[in-house]
Design a protein around this motif. Structure first.
Motif, PDB file in Angstrom:
ATOM      1  N   ILE A 178      49.797  45.720  36.477  1.00 58.05           N
ATOM      2  CA  ILE A 178      48.645  45.577  35.569  1.00 58.05           C
ATOM      3  C   ILE A 178      47.980  46.949  35.437  1.00 58.05           C
ATOM      4  O   ILE A 178      47.905  47.695  36.414  1.00 58.05           O
ATOM      5  N   TYR A 212      41.339  39.208  34.360  1.00 60.59           N
ATOM      6  CA  TYR A 212      41.945  39.887  35.511  1.00 60.59           C
ATOM      7  C   TYR A 212      40.815  40.422  36.388  1.00 60.59           C
ATOM      8  O   TYR A 212      39.936  41.138  35.893  1.00 60.59           O
ATOM      9  N   LYS A 251      44.585  36.728  38.542  1.00 62.29           N
ATOM     10  CA  LYS A 251      44.406  36.254  37.167  1.00 62.29           C
ATOM     11  C   LYS A 251      43.685  34.918  37.278  1.00 62.29           C
ATOM     12  O   LYS A 251      44.126  34.011  37.984  1.00 62.29           O
TER      13      LYS A 251
END
Ligand code: ACO
Length: 329
Positions: free
Chosen positions: A245, A310, A328
């Motif tokens: 991410i 997130y 998440k």
């Protein structure tokens, strides 16, 4: 199908007694210790903290936070098959505070059994506990874990030491982590370095019915500050790399609530806007292992964190220990 672990609910608890900086200034002055609201706010960002009453222990705070988390998940204690509790201020040397919490939950919800144990990683304890719960769930050894951070740091602060006594508070936060087919806790990272233990410690030992050494928290503030900024930034990078991410995708960061200047420095170092930092230390002060789940609960109940976001959690504390988790929602 691969099994994931998701946080499905949270709860938190602060003891009734709230002390503003000015209240604390007055208490410290009785010990001939000179400090001020201005100094505390400017150097730390803290404005108030909660202290447990005499006889109100770590497991009592943990119980209140856990019941709120269970109610919020619409579950009872019997649905829980594992308790991991992070603390450095346990009720007793043994049994673990997790076991005492389990006993208190039985009183409320009826008899049931489950594994329960404490994690001692000081202010990173909640991250360590969360990563253990995730590992148990992903490996199929648990389905629904209660993960708690609970502290009564008021028990270990020396009111004659102005550098440390103004920074800490008491409280508890709890989350329910459940097996899921949807990703939740994407990755976690934990690290430690015992070679710097004396910059932040409680160097007391119990032996032969006596305390040897010092039963109070001692800290080299500037050394802790520098170390904390360095490892918090590294921990964030690590967990981002592990989960693939990018920083830009992060909606919220929940950092350990030690000092507003540490949080600002980490945001700057990571190039993440300060507006994405959840900050509760002005009201909670540093509650060590409880700080992240307390801030988490405030951000969830306040509607900041929403499904699909997130969220990056990061903690650092005595040991030294540090860690991070990427979720998440
Ligand atoms: N009130 C008034 N003056 C004070 C106080 C106080 N409560 N405490 C210290 N001072 C004085 C010092 O004596 C010093 O005076 P001097 O210049 O005459 O010698 C002056 O203030 C500056 O002291 P520093 O320690 O250099 O101040 P600094 O700006 O570093 O701030 C602080 C101190 C707030 C402790 C900071 O270093 C810090 O936050 N460090 C991190 C500590 C931390 O977060 N610990 C929590 C546990 S670890 C964790 O959770 C990550």
């Amino acid at each position: 199908m691969q099994k994931y672990a998701r946080v499905i609910a949270s709860g938190s608890f602060l003891p009734k007694k709230r002390l503003t900086n000015q209240d604390l200034v007055e208490i410290l002055s009785k010990h001939q210790v000179d400090t001020s609201d201005d100094w505390i706010v400017q150097r730390s960002g803290i404005r108030a903290r909660h202290f447990a009453e005499e006889g109100e222990l770590c497991s009592d705070l943990a119980l209140q936070a856990s019941v709120k988390a269970l109610e919020s998940a619409n579950l009872t204690a019997q649905d829980i098959d594992m308790i991991v509790l992070a603390t450095s201020t346990p009720d007793f040397i043994f049994p673990s505070t997790a076991c005492l919490l389990q006993g208190k939950l039985q009183k409320k919800y009826g008899a049931w059994l489950c594994p329960a144990f404490d994690v001692q990683a000081v202010c990173s304890g909640f991250i360590y506990a969360l990563s253990i719960a995730k590992a148990f769930i992903v490996s199929g050894q648990a389905q629904c874990a209660l993960v708690v951070g609970s502290e009564v740091f008021s028990h270990i602060i020396d009111l004659k030491d102005r550098t440390a006594s103004v920074l800490f508070g008491d409280g508890a936060g709890a989350v329910i982590v459940q097996a899921s087919e949807e990703p939740g806790i994407l990755s976690t990272f934990c690290q430690s370095d015992g070679s710097v233990a004396p910059i932040l410690w409680v160097p007391g030992q119990l032996h032969g019915g006596q305390i040897y050494g010092d039963p109070f928290l001692r800290m080299d503030g500037p050394a802790v500050f520098k170390y904390a900024v360095k490892v918090l930034a590294e921990a964030a990078e690590k967990v981002l790399q592990k989960s693939g991410i990018t920083k830009e995708q992060i909606d919220w960061v929940i950092p350990h609530q030690a000092n507003i200047r540490i949080i600002q420095s980490v945001a700057h170092k990571l190039n993440i806007p300060f507006e994405k930092m959840i900050v509760t230390l002005h009201e909670h002060a540093n509650t060590s292992a409880a700080s992240i789940p307390l801030a988490w609960d405030v951000a969830i109940k306040g509607g900041q964190i929403k499904p699909g976001h997130y969220v990056l959690l990061e903690g650092v504390g005595g040991g030294f220990t540090w860690g991070s988790a990427l979720l998440k929602m």
